[in-house]
Design a protein around this motif. Structure first.
Motif, short mmCIF file in Angstrom:
data_model
loop_
_atom_site.label_atom_id
_atom_site.label_comp_id
_atom_site.label_asym_id
_atom_site.label_seq_id
_atom_site.Cartn_x
_atom_site.Cartn_y
_atom_site.Cartn_z
N CYS A 1 10.56 8.22 12.07
CA CYS A 1 11.23 8.08 10.87
C CYS A 1 12.62 7.81 10.89
O CYS A 1 13.26 8.82 11.17
CB CYS A 1 10.65 8.73 9.76
SG CYS A 1 11.36 8.41 8.13
N GLN B 1 16.99 9.31 14.09
CA GLN B 1 15.55 9.18 13.55
C GLN B 1 15.04 10.63 13.84
O GLN B 1 15.29 11.35 14.70
CB GLN B 1 14.75 8.15 14.30
CG GLN B 1 14.57 8.28 15.64
CD GLN B 1 13.89 7.31 16.40
OE1 GLN B 1 13.72 6.96 17.59
NE2 GLN B 1 13.38 6.25 15.56
N CYS C 1 7.65 7.26 4.79
CA CYS C 1 8.71 7.81 5.78
C CYS C 1 10.07 7.35 4.43
O CYS C 1 9.98 6.31 4.19
CB CYS C 1 8.63 6.86 6.89
SG CYS C 1 10.25 6.73 7.79
N TYR D 1 14.39 8.14 4.29
CA TYR D 1 15.54 8.25 4.73
C TYR D 1 16.82 7.76 4.21
O TYR D 1 16.85 7.11 3.45
CB TYR D 1 15.69 7.84 6.40
CG TYR D 1 15.33 6.45 6.60
CD1 TYR D 1 16.41 5.43 6.62
CD2 TYR D 1 14.18 6.11 6.90
CE1 TYR D 1 16.25 4.20 6.60
CE2 TYR D 1 13.73 4.45 7.08
CZ TYR D 1 14.76 3.67 6.96
OH TYR D 1 14.55 2.42 7.11
N PHE E 1 15.60 12.94 5.79
CA PHE E 1 14.26 12.39 6.10
C PHE E 1 13.30 13.19 5.27
O PHE E 1 13.35 14.28 5.19
CB PHE E 1 13.84 12.47 7.74
CG PHE E 1 15.24 11.83 8.70
CD1 PHE E 1 15.09 10.78 8.99
CD2 PHE E 1 16.19 12.83 9.05
CE1 PHE E 1 16.08 10.11 9.85
CE2 PHE E 1 17.40 12.37 9.78
CZ PHE E 1 17.24 11.07 10.24
#
Length: 211
Positions: free
Chosen positions: A30, A41, A53, A55, A134
């Motif tokens: 993600c 990630q 997911c 972020y 995240f």
């Protein structure tokens, strides 16, 4: 003369065995790929394949998580540092590297008995790329896994780790857009015995057809 039924039964049994044993938690990245603007990630095992997911740049600012999760419950939050380990709530995590780029997470089955969906959220130090924070949906009934920030040659490792719950646990749940049974998958040993049993049944029928 009877038709031989060994092949269909055995193949069907092995296909069913393989299908069930392959249904397991996934390794999720993600975001899914790095780009010129997305240079970091997270890699999480024990995550839901095709699940949520999220972020962003910067921190979550307390428990200010995305509106898409509302209503949610912040089960646990801990600050990474010299005292990494047992969080105040139900999330146990470890840091495997001195620069805090990777580690493990563990939680109690009680949380799956309470919440329909669980999420692992991580915030890493700002200033060495984006994103900084995240959120990854965990696979239903997964109790342990790993986390890592990629690539590992960046500064500013883990700062905060969170466990988030949403919804109420029921006999069935909807995760990642798919409705699935809430029962715990059979263990590999049980499935193996089932496969051997089906093979044995096929051999027995094959021998009977030759008499």
């Amino acid at each position: 003369m009877r038709k031989k039924t060994f092949a269909p039964i055995a193949v069907a049994g092995l296909l069913m065995l393989g299908f069930t044993m392959n249904a397991s938690a996934a390794t999720v990245y993600c975001p899914g790929e790095l780009t010129p603007s997305l240079t970091r990630q997270v890699k999480v095992t024990g995550a839901m394949a095709g699940g949520y997911c999220y972020y962003q740049a910067g921190n979550f600012q307390g428990d200010n998580f995305p509106a898409a999760l509302d209503p949610y419950t912040l089960i646990d939050k801990d600050i990474a540092g010299s005292g990494e380990g047992q969080s105040e709530g139900g999330l146990f995590y470890t840091v495997d590297t001195s620069d805090r780029f990777s580690g493990t997470w563990t939680l109690s089955q009680n949380y799956w008995n309470t919440f329909e969906t669980l999420y692992l959220a991580l915030h890493f130090g700002n200033g060495s790329g984006d994103p900084d924070s995240f959120i990854v949906q965990l696979d239903q009934n997964a109790l342990t896994g790993t986390w890592a920030l990629l690539p590992t040659n960046l500064a500013n490792g883990l700062s905060n780790i969170y466990l988030i719950g949403r919804g109420t646990a029921t006999s069935t749940s909807t995760s990642g857009g798919n409705t699935s049974s809430g029962t715990v998958p059979e263990s590999a040993s049980t499935l193996t015995l089932l496969g051997f049993g089906l093979l044995g049944l096929g051999f027995a029928r094959r021998r009977a057809s030759k008499r």
